[in-house]
Structures are given as C-alpha cells and as structure tokens.
Scaffold this motif. Structure first.
Motif, PDB file in Angstrom:
ATOM      1  N   UNK A 151      26.512  51.470  91.302  1.00  0.00           N
ATOM      2  CA  UNK A 151      25.917  52.735  90.850  1.00  0.00           C
ATOM      3  C   UNK A 151      25.432  53.529  92.052  1.00  0.00           C
ATOM      4  N   UNK A 152      24.803  52.856  93.000  1.00  0.00           N
ATOM      5  CA  UNK A 152      24.309  53.524  94.204  1.00  0.00           C
ATOM      6  C   UNK A 152      25.474  54.106  95.013  1.00  0.00           C
ATOM      7  N   UNK A 153      26.558  53.356  95.141  1.00  0.00           N
ATOM      8  CA  UNK A 153      27.713  53.785  95.933  1.00  0.00           C
ATOM      9  C   UNK A 153      28.534  54.880  95.254  1.00  0.00           C
ATOM     10  N   UNK A 154      28.746  54.771  93.940  1.00  0.00           N
ATOM     11  CA  UNK A 154      29.725  55.631  93.265  1.00  0.00           C
ATOM     12  C   UNK A 154      29.156  56.468  92.124  1.00  0.00           C
ATOM     13  N   UNK A 155      27.875  56.307  91.832  1.00  0.00           N
ATOM     14  CA  UNK A 155      27.250  57.108  90.786  1.00  0.00           C
ATOM     15  C   UNK A 155      27.215  56.413  89.434  1.00  0.00           C
ATOM     16  N   UNK A 156      26.523  57.016  88.469  1.00  0.00           N
ATOM     17  CA  UNK A 156      26.282  56.383  87.170  1.00  0.00           C
ATOM     18  C   UNK A 156      27.504  56.246  86.271  1.00  0.00           C
ATOM     19  N   UNK A 157      28.605  56.891  86.620  1.00  0.00           N
ATOM     20  CA  UNK A 157      29.807  56.790  85.784  1.00  0.00           C
ATOM     21  C   UNK A 157      30.786  55.731  86.257  1.00  0.00           C
ATOM     22  N   UNK A 158      30.400  54.943  87.263  1.00  0.00           N
ATOM     23  CA  UNK A 158      31.297  53.920  87.787  1.00  0.00           C
ATOM     24  C   UNK A 158      31.565  52.849  86.735  1.00  0.00           C
ATOM     25  N   UNK A 159      32.834  52.447  86.649  1.00  0.00           N
ATOM     26  CA  UNK A 159      33.220  51.402  85.710  1.00  0.00           C
ATOM     27  C   UNK A 159      33.482  50.093  86.432  1.00  0.00           C
TER      28      UNK A 159
ATOM     29  N   UNK B 174      34.495  42.410  84.445  1.00  0.00           N
ATOM     30  CA  UNK B 174      33.678  41.235  84.760  1.00  0.00           C
ATOM     31  C   UNK B 174      34.153  40.545  86.032  1.00  0.00           C
ATOM     32  N   UNK B 175      35.357  40.838  86.470  1.00  0.00           N
ATOM     33  CA  UNK B 175      35.842  40.281  87.735  1.00  0.00           C
ATOM     34  C   UNK B 175      35.069  40.822  88.934  1.00  0.00           C
ATOM     35  N   UNK B 176      34.396  41.952  88.790  1.00  0.00           N
ATOM     36  CA  UNK B 176      33.634  42.558  89.890  1.00  0.00           C
ATOM     37  C   UNK B 176      32.497  41.648  90.352  1.00  0.00           C
ATOM     38  N   UNK B 177      32.108  40.707  89.535  1.00  0.00           N
ATOM     39  CA  UNK B 177      30.976  39.845  89.853  1.00  0.00           C
ATOM     40  C   UNK B 177      31.386  38.560  90.576  1.00  0.00           C
ATOM     41  N   UNK B 178      32.675  38.459  90.911  1.00  0.00           N
ATOM     42  CA  UNK B 178      33.204  37.248  91.521  1.00  0.00           C
ATOM     43  C   UNK B 178      34.083  37.587  92.707  1.00  0.00           C
ATOM     44  N   UNK B 179      34.224  36.626  93.617  1.00  0.00           N
ATOM     45  CA  UNK B 179      35.137  36.778  94.750  1.00  0.00           C
ATOM     46  C   UNK B 179      36.572  36.734  94.228  1.00  0.00           C
ATOM     47  N   UNK B 180      37.509  37.066  95.073  1.00  0.00           N
ATOM     48  CA  UNK B 180      38.914  37.063  94.663  1.00  0.00           C
ATOM     49  C   UNK B 180      39.511  35.664  94.549  1.00  0.00           C
ATOM     50  N   UNK B 181      38.680  34.659  94.699  1.00  0.00           N
ATOM     51  CA  UNK B 181      39.169  33.299  94.494  1.00  0.00           C
ATOM     52  C   UNK B 181      38.323  32.644  93.405  1.00  0.00           C
ATOM     53  N   UNK B 182      38.903  31.711  92.745  1.00  0.00           N
ATOM     54  CA  UNK B 182      38.268  31.056  91.610  1.00  0.00           C
ATOM     55  C   UNK B 182      37.449  29.861  92.099  1.00  0.00           C
ATOM     56  N   UNK B 183      36.305  30.156  92.736  1.00  0.00           N
ATOM     57  CA  UNK B 183      35.498  29.073  93.299  1.00  0.00           C
ATOM     58  C   UNK B 183      34.404  28.576  92.351  1.00  0.00           C
ATOM     59  N   UNK B 184      34.228  29.239  91.216  1.00  0.00           N
ATOM     60  CA  UNK B 184      33.254  28.790  90.231  1.00  0.00           C
ATOM     61  C   UNK B 184      33.795  29.092  88.825  1.00  0.00           C
TER      62      UNK B 184
ATOM     63  N   UNK C   6      35.528  46.538  76.487  1.00  0.00           N
ATOM     64  CA  UNK C   6      36.820  46.876  77.063  1.00  0.00           C
ATOM     65  C   UNK C   6      36.929  46.256  78.450  1.00  0.00           C
ATOM     66  N   UNK C   7      38.132  46.321  79.024  1.00  0.00           N
ATOM     67  CA  UNK C   7      38.328  45.731  80.347  1.00  0.00           C
ATOM     68  C   UNK C   7      37.387  46.374  81.372  1.00  0.00           C
ATOM     69  N   UNK C   8      37.271  47.693  81.351  1.00  0.00           N
ATOM     70  CA  UNK C   8      36.336  48.399  82.233  1.00  0.00           C
ATOM     71  C   UNK C   8      35.246  49.036  81.390  1.00  0.00           C
ATOM     72  N   UNK C   9      34.012  48.856  81.826  1.00  0.00           N
ATOM     73  CA  UNK C   9      32.848  49.455  81.174  1.00  0.00           C
ATOM     74  C   UNK C   9      31.947  50.056  82.250  1.00  0.00           C
ATOM     75  N   UNK C  10      31.159  51.018  81.863  1.00  0.00           N
ATOM     76  CA  UNK C  10      30.233  51.630  82.818  1.00  0.00           C
ATOM     77  C   UNK C  10      29.185  50.605  83.264  1.00  0.00           C
ATOM     78  N   UNK C  11      28.894  50.631  84.552  1.00  0.00           N
ATOM     79  CA  UNK C  11      27.921  49.695  85.117  1.00  0.00           C
ATOM     80  C   UNK C  11      26.554  49.856  84.463  1.00  0.00           C
ATOM     81  N   UNK C  12      26.179  51.096  84.132  1.00  0.00           N
ATOM     82  CA  UNK C  12      24.864  51.306  83.504  1.00  0.00           C
ATOM     83  C   UNK C  12      24.807  50.644  82.128  1.00  0.00           C
TER      84      UNK C  12
END
Length: 69
Positions: free
Chosen positions: A17-25, A28-38, A56-62
């Motif tokens: 939100x800080x980087x891209x504003x309140x409309x950023x989507x 759930x993959x955004x919360x993980x590294x690109x490898x399946x370590x957990x 949906x696949x993409x949702x607003x961060x807010x």
C-alpha cells in the motif's frame, strides 16, 4: 490462522500500500518467497483465502488487511 502468518500478511499489505497506493492488488502468493519452503503455511494461507473467504485470485491489499484484523 497462525500469528506469524497474520503478521506477515499485514506487513506485506502495509508495504505494498505504501509503495503502490490503496488500490494495489495482491494474491496470497505475495506473502511467500518464490520457493516452497513452508508448504504448511502456504496451504494455511490458501485455505483461508480460497475456501474460507472465497476471494478472487487478486484482491485489494486494504481488503485483505481488514479481513485479517
């Protein structure tokens, strides 16, 4: 949901939100590294996102941040 996952989701939402504003989507993959370590934590996030909230696949961060709180 584990506290570690909730904290990570809020941290990433705040950052995006800080980087891209309140409309950023996010997916759930955004919360993980690109490898399946957990895989257990990834499945917990996926279950919360897809099965529990039927998001949906993409949702607003807010929106995600408000659902966590």
């Amino acid at each position: 949901m584990q506290k570690i996952l909730k904290d990570k989701i809020i941290e990433i939402c705040n950052k995006k939100i800080k980087e891209k504003g309140p409309n950023v989507g996010l997916s759930f993959y955004a919360f993980f590294a690109n490898k399946n370590d957990n895989p257990e934590l990834l499945m917990e996030a996926a279950t919360w996102w897809i099965m529990e909230h039927k998001l949906d696949h993409f949702e607003k961060a807010v929106k995600i941040k408000s659902l966590i709180k």
